[in-house]
Structures are given as structure tokens and as C-alpha cells.
Write a protein that holds these residues in place. Sequence first.
Motif, PDB file in Angstrom:
ATOM      1  N   TRP A  91       0.830  -1.209   0.000  1.00 28.81           N
ATOM      2  CA  TRP A  91       0.000   0.000   0.000  1.00 28.81           C
ATOM      3  C   TRP A  91       0.868   1.264   0.000  1.00 28.81           C
ATOM      4  N   ASP A  92       1.979   1.237   0.704  1.00 28.98           N
ATOM      5  CA  ASP A  92       2.892   2.385   0.711  1.00 28.98           C
ATOM      6  C   ASP A  92       3.521   2.589  -0.661  1.00 28.98           C
ATOM      7  N   HIS A  93       3.918   1.498  -1.295  1.00 29.62           N
ATOM      8  CA  HIS A  93       4.551   1.598  -2.614  1.00 29.62           C
ATOM      9  C   HIS A  93       3.548   2.085  -3.656  1.00 29.62           C
ATOM     10  N   ILE A  94       2.318   1.575  -3.587  1.00 33.92           N
ATOM     11  CA  ILE A  94       1.290   2.031  -4.518  1.00 33.92           C
ATOM     12  C   ILE A  94       1.031   3.521  -4.355  1.00 33.92           C
ATOM     13  N   ALA A  95       1.003   3.982  -3.108  1.00 31.08           N
ATOM     14  CA  ALA A  95       0.763   5.411  -2.854  1.00 31.08           C
ATOM     15  C   ALA A  95       1.833   6.289  -3.494  1.00 31.08           C
ATOM     16  N   GLU A  96       3.055   5.777  -3.591  1.00 34.74           N
ATOM     17  CA  GLU A  96       4.144   6.554  -4.189  1.00 34.74           C
ATOM     18  C   GLU A  96       4.013   6.685  -5.704  1.00 34.74           C
ATOM     19  N   ALA A  97       3.291   5.744  -6.340  1.00 37.32           N
ATOM     20  CA  ALA A  97       3.244   5.726  -7.804  1.00 37.32           C
ATOM     21  C   ALA A  97       1.862   5.953  -8.389  1.00 37.32           C
ATOM     22  N   GLU A  98       0.815   5.917  -7.581  1.00 34.94           N
ATOM     23  CA  GLU A  98      -0.546   5.896  -8.123  1.00 34.94           C
ATOM     24  C   GLU A  98      -0.931   7.153  -8.894  1.00 34.94           C
ATOM     25  N   ASN A  99      -0.307   8.293  -8.616  1.00 37.56           N
ATOM     26  CA  ASN A  99      -0.650   9.540  -9.307  1.00 37.56           C
ATOM     27  C   ASN A  99       0.302   9.875 -10.445  1.00 37.56           C
ATOM     28  N   ASP A 100       1.164   8.940 -10.800  1.00 39.59           N
ATOM     29  CA  ASP A 100       2.127   9.164 -11.877  1.00 39.59           C
ATOM     30  C   ASP A 100       1.557   8.594 -13.182  1.00 39.59           C
ATOM     31  N   PRO A 101       1.238   9.439 -14.166  1.00 36.20           N
ATOM     32  CA  PRO A 101       0.673   8.933 -15.426  1.00 36.20           C
ATOM     33  C   PRO A 101       1.658   8.122 -16.247  1.00 36.20           C
ATOM     34  N   GLU A 103     -10.368 -11.164   1.056  1.00 36.69           N
ATOM     35  CA  GLU A 103     -11.829 -11.070   1.133  1.00 36.69           C
ATOM     36  C   GLU A 103     -12.313  -9.637   0.971  1.00 36.69           C
ATOM     37  N   VAL A 104     -11.515  -8.684   1.424  1.00 38.08           N
ATOM     38  CA  VAL A 104     -11.929  -7.275   1.340  1.00 38.08           C
ATOM     39  C   VAL A 104     -10.939  -6.414   0.565  1.00 38.08           C
ATOM     40  N   ASP A 105      -9.661  -6.786   0.587  1.00 33.13           N
ATOM     41  CA  ASP A 105      -8.653  -5.900   0.026  1.00 33.13           C
ATOM     42  C   ASP A 105      -8.526  -5.980  -1.491  1.00 33.13           C
ATOM     43  N   MET A 106      -8.969  -7.078  -2.116  1.00 38.61           N
ATOM     44  CA  MET A 106      -8.999  -7.096  -3.584  1.00 38.61           C
ATOM     45  C   MET A 106      -9.927  -5.999  -4.089  1.00 38.61           C
ATOM     46  N   GLN A 107     -11.121  -5.934  -3.491  1.00 38.64           N
ATOM     47  CA  GLN A 107     -12.081  -4.888  -3.884  1.00 38.64           C
ATOM     48  C   GLN A 107     -11.569  -3.512  -3.493  1.00 38.64           C
ATOM     49  N   ARG A 108     -10.943  -3.431  -2.333  1.00 39.18           N
ATOM     50  CA  ARG A 108     -10.389  -2.149  -1.886  1.00 39.18           C
ATOM     51  C   ARG A 108      -9.356  -1.633  -2.880  1.00 39.18           C
ATOM     52  N   LEU A 109      -8.495  -2.512  -3.368  1.00 39.34           N
ATOM     53  CA  LEU A 109      -7.463  -2.115  -4.326  1.00 39.34           C
ATOM     54  C   LEU A 109      -8.091  -1.635  -5.627  1.00 39.34           C
ATOM     55  N   ALA A 110      -9.083  -2.389  -6.129  1.00 39.25           N
ATOM     56  CA  ALA A 110      -9.736  -1.999  -7.384  1.00 39.25           C
ATOM     57  C   ALA A 110     -10.433  -0.645  -7.240  1.00 39.25           C
ATOM     58  N   ASP A 111     -11.150  -0.457  -6.144  1.00 36.99           N
ATOM     59  CA  ASP A 111     -11.866   0.803  -5.939  1.00 36.99           C
ATOM     60  C   ASP A 111     -10.904   1.972  -5.757  1.00 36.99           C
ATOM     61  N   HIS A 112      -9.845   1.742  -5.018  1.00 40.82           N
ATOM     62  CA  HIS A 112      -8.883   2.809  -4.748  1.00 40.82           C
ATOM     63  C   HIS A 112      -8.226   3.333  -6.020  1.00 40.82           C
ATOM     64  N   MET A 113      -7.988   2.447  -6.984  1.00 40.70           N
ATOM     65  CA  MET A 113      -7.227   2.835  -8.165  1.00 40.70           C
ATOM     66  C   MET A 113      -8.093   3.274  -9.356  1.00 40.70           C
ATOM     67  N   ARG A 114      -9.414   3.280  -9.214  1.00 40.70           N
ATOM     68  CA  ARG A 114     -10.292   3.550 -10.349  1.00 40.70           C
ATOM     69  C   ARG A 114      -9.972   4.865 -11.060  1.00 40.70           C
ATOM     70  N   ASP A 115      -9.704   5.914 -10.323  1.00 38.32           N
ATOM     71  CA  ASP A 115      -9.495   7.230 -10.940  1.00 38.32           C
ATOM     72  C   ASP A 115      -8.055   7.721 -10.836  1.00 38.32           C
ATOM     73  N   ALA A 168      -1.960   6.382 -12.646  1.00 41.45           N
ATOM     74  CA  ALA A 168      -1.169   5.212 -13.013  1.00 41.45           C
ATOM     75  C   ALA A 168      -2.085   4.118 -13.555  1.00 41.45           C
ATOM     76  N   LEU A 169      -1.545   3.279 -14.430  1.00 44.91           N
ATOM     77  CA  LEU A 169      -2.265   2.137 -14.967  1.00 44.91           C
ATOM     78  C   LEU A 169      -2.007   0.934 -14.067  1.00 44.91           C
ATOM     79  N   LEU A 170      -3.066   0.255 -13.642  1.00 44.30           N
ATOM     80  CA  LEU A 170      -2.944  -0.867 -12.712  1.00 44.30           C
ATOM     81  C   LEU A 170      -3.374  -2.165 -13.369  1.00 44.30           C
ATOM     82  N   MET A 171      -2.660  -3.257 -13.075  1.00 42.97           N
ATOM     83  CA  MET A 171      -3.116  -4.612 -13.362  1.00 42.97           C
ATOM     84  C   MET A 171      -2.778  -5.475 -12.148  1.00 42.97           C
TER      85      MET A 171
END
Length: 485
Positions: free
Chosen positions: A168-178, A216-228, A231-234
Motif C-alpha cells: 500500500w505504501d509503494h502504490i501510494a508513491e506511484a498511483e498519481n504518476d501517469p 476477502e476485502v482488500d482485492m475490492q479495496r485495491l480496485a476501488d482505490h485505483m479507479r481514478d 497510473a495504470l494498474l493490473m
Amino acid sequence: MPAGFAAPGVLFAGNSSAPDRAFYRLVFSKLDRAQYTRYVEVGVGSFAAALVAANAGIPPASMETSDVTLYTGIVGTYVAGGDLASVGMTLDGEPVEIPGAPPHEQAAHLLFVHWLARMQAKPEVDYWTNLVTDMTEREDEHKRCLAESLRSIGERLPGAKFTPKCMWDHIAEAENDPHAIIIAAPPTYKAGFEKFFDTGGRVDWSEPSYAVFDPEVDMQRLADHMRDKAALLMFLQEERSGIAAHETPVFAHPLGDVSRAFVISNRPEEIFKLTGGPKVALGMSRSYSPTSLPIISPDYQVTDQSRIELIPVKGGECDYYRDLWMHRLAAAPGSYNMLVAIDGQAAGVIGYGAETMTRPYPGATKYTSHLLIRFAFGAPHHELRLTRLATMLALRRDTAKLVFTGASEILLAASKGLVTVEYTRHPEAKGLRGLMSLESRAKHPDGWKLSYAAGWTADDLPTTLSTFLTKEKAWRASRSKAKQK
């Protein structure tokens, strides 16, 4: 890298599937290199996806990877060219000495120490103790294999970066980088990696702080968090059909009758421009999946009052547990398969075959009146050898009646008992002592080929369980007495 029973791929979706890697390769090969200049992989595991990316033309120098396990910490530090002393690995409270050797051999040494400690922390049953014996007797050979695998990975990923870090920390560092593409291989079990890499507290290291991923909960959390996010996520998700974390998965392949492996993206339409639309791999499926029963805990208290159930299951369901508990050691599938449940929990599997009676080897006569135990295997347990219980249950004619039905009933009626073959490094299979008789022993390139046979038993389920528990108590007492001498 550790393979077979020690491979971490049994826990991480991103490390386990050829169809998933083939899909990633397609995406990576068509990715706009001018737009995506930053490759970020969280939960990198054994670097499987990173190697696919490198083979598809993504420069390793653009790769940032992270994970929170010591296993990956050692591999990642080596691949990134870091100082292995920074891993801070200790064994029984003392720093693990790093040998004066090339870096890939230093990393192999640390991996081996960790690997051996994990195996030594397993329950004291023949399966695990034999593995520990093999590791100690062939330590140099195992280290050479580890070092060669490490050297190969390092050569294929020059310049790749690695940091022990919470995903989660690593994703936060890159999630806003196009310019970033984020690849995630989350665990498929809550805290599964902690249990898999458990050394009973003997090994410690400079572990980063992290949040336990609950699929059980964090797969959906990850998908929802990254929707907008820019960065491109897979990322990979294993789930039942129709309830993927995103309404438009970009890839899927079957894992069994109802389970699927999905690749989820926050921008499916962008992925579809690269792949030509959603992709499904039907011919490359894994054919196993669990039943709805929970797996018995290693510290569950089994008593005379416990309820034993024998449940006929499909081959794929049986193979799921067999592969999980045998840690991918090869074994032939059973034609007639059964799950052993204790108090409603999956505790063992049994696989019968009829080839000894229907298709005997030329010249074979001794066992043509016996059916075959392909495997009888129990779940890991701290006190009980559940594999012995599974074998005792398999030897009951009434157990076999549950799966030898219809036309196969005539085979069971004509049979006198069971035969099985063990391939071991030792001239006796101690796990079968007192249950089946050793009928023949022959040298084999890997040690010995041992043939065992036994007649059918007529004990009911409560009697079988009571006999098993009584013998286990006596076995533990004898081992405790032997240790005191």
C-alpha cells in the motif's frame, strides 16, 4: 530458487500461472514505451512478472519492485545489487554469517539457512524429517542450484530496484504518476505468506512494517482505490465467476468448475486497445479447486469424540489439497478420490486406482487381486501424523465402497486388499510401518522403489480414529523418551 515443496508460488496468484504470464507478455509487448516509463511491481515474490516484462522489452532499469517477505528480501537485494548484510538476517538471535563469496552465492546461503529453518519448524513427522535429512546431506548441491537460479535472475534484470516495503505504501508513491504501470500479485490467503515462511521464531530480519492483506476485502479495496488514479494498474485475483473486483476484467481463465483467475485493471478500455478486447484462456486452465470446507488447523485438538467423514470428491478438488499439502511434489492423480473431514474440516485426501487389476504390468501376478493406493495424505498438524490416519481409513473396505460404485463395484468385490509403491531415498517407508507390509525392495536412480501391500480392514470409523489416537500417543511418548536419553 526453492522449488517444489518450498516454492512460494502456492500462495501468490501472480507467481503461479502460465496463462496469466502469457497475457501480461501480450500487454507488455504492446505498451507505449514513451508514455509508460516507470514499471512498479508490488508483492514481487519470485520476480516472475518482472522477468516477463523484461522479456517483452521493458527495460529492467525502469523497474521498481517491493515485497515484505525475507525470501523476496534476499532475492530482491541481490538482484538490485544491494548489500546483503542490510537484510539483517539472524538465526536463533545471532546474525547469519555471510560467506566471502560472489553475491549470488551469498544470497543462496541466506536462502538456504532460511529454507532449512522453515523445514525444521515443521511437525516431527516422517515427511518433513526426511526432507530435512535430504537438505542437510546435500547442502552443497542445494546451494549450487539456488546460486545458479539467482545468477540467472540477476543477469536478466540488470538495474532493477528493490525495496522491502508494504504494497500500500509503494502504490501510494506511484498511483498519481501517469507514466507508471503498477503490477500487483496480492496473496490469495490472509497472512498466508506469514504461515508459509514460518520458522517458529528462529529467523528474524529487518522486516518493514506492513498491513496484512485480506483478499476477502482488500482485492475490492485495491480496485476501488485505483479507479481514478493516473497510473495504470493490473493485478491478479482468484474468485468465483461473476464477482470479480471490477465489473470488466481484462483477462480470465478457469481454475475449476466455478473458480476463475482474473486480471483486473483500473482502465480496461486502455488494455483492450492493446489486446484487441477481453481475453479468455480456456485451454490453459488449472483444473483444481477447493471444496467449501475449511482446512483443519495445525493445532486443532482431535479427540475420540471427533467426527470423521469420508466424502467422495472430484479429482480436481482432491488434487487441490494434495498439491497444497504435498507442496507440488509430483504424484499421479487418483481415479477414485475422497476427502477426509474431521469435525467438518478438510484433513486428508485419498486416491485409489484400479490399474493393478485392470491393466497389470506384463508378468505381474502377485498384486492383480489388489487395488492401488495412489496416495493417502494428511494435512499438516503439530501433534498428529494425519497421513497415517488417511492411510488407515484408506485400508477400510467400507471406505473404498464409497467411490468404487456402479460398474467398478465388481473390482472392489474381487479385490483382497491394497498395494502401493513408494519411491524414497531410504530402504523403508517409515510412514507405512505397522500399516502395510513391505513386499519388495528394488534399487532406483533416486534411492529405492518399495512395494507395500495390506488386506482390507473391517474397523468402523470411530474404532479407526480411536486406534489411531492411541498409537499416536504411544509414538509421541516413545520419541520423547528417546530424546531424554
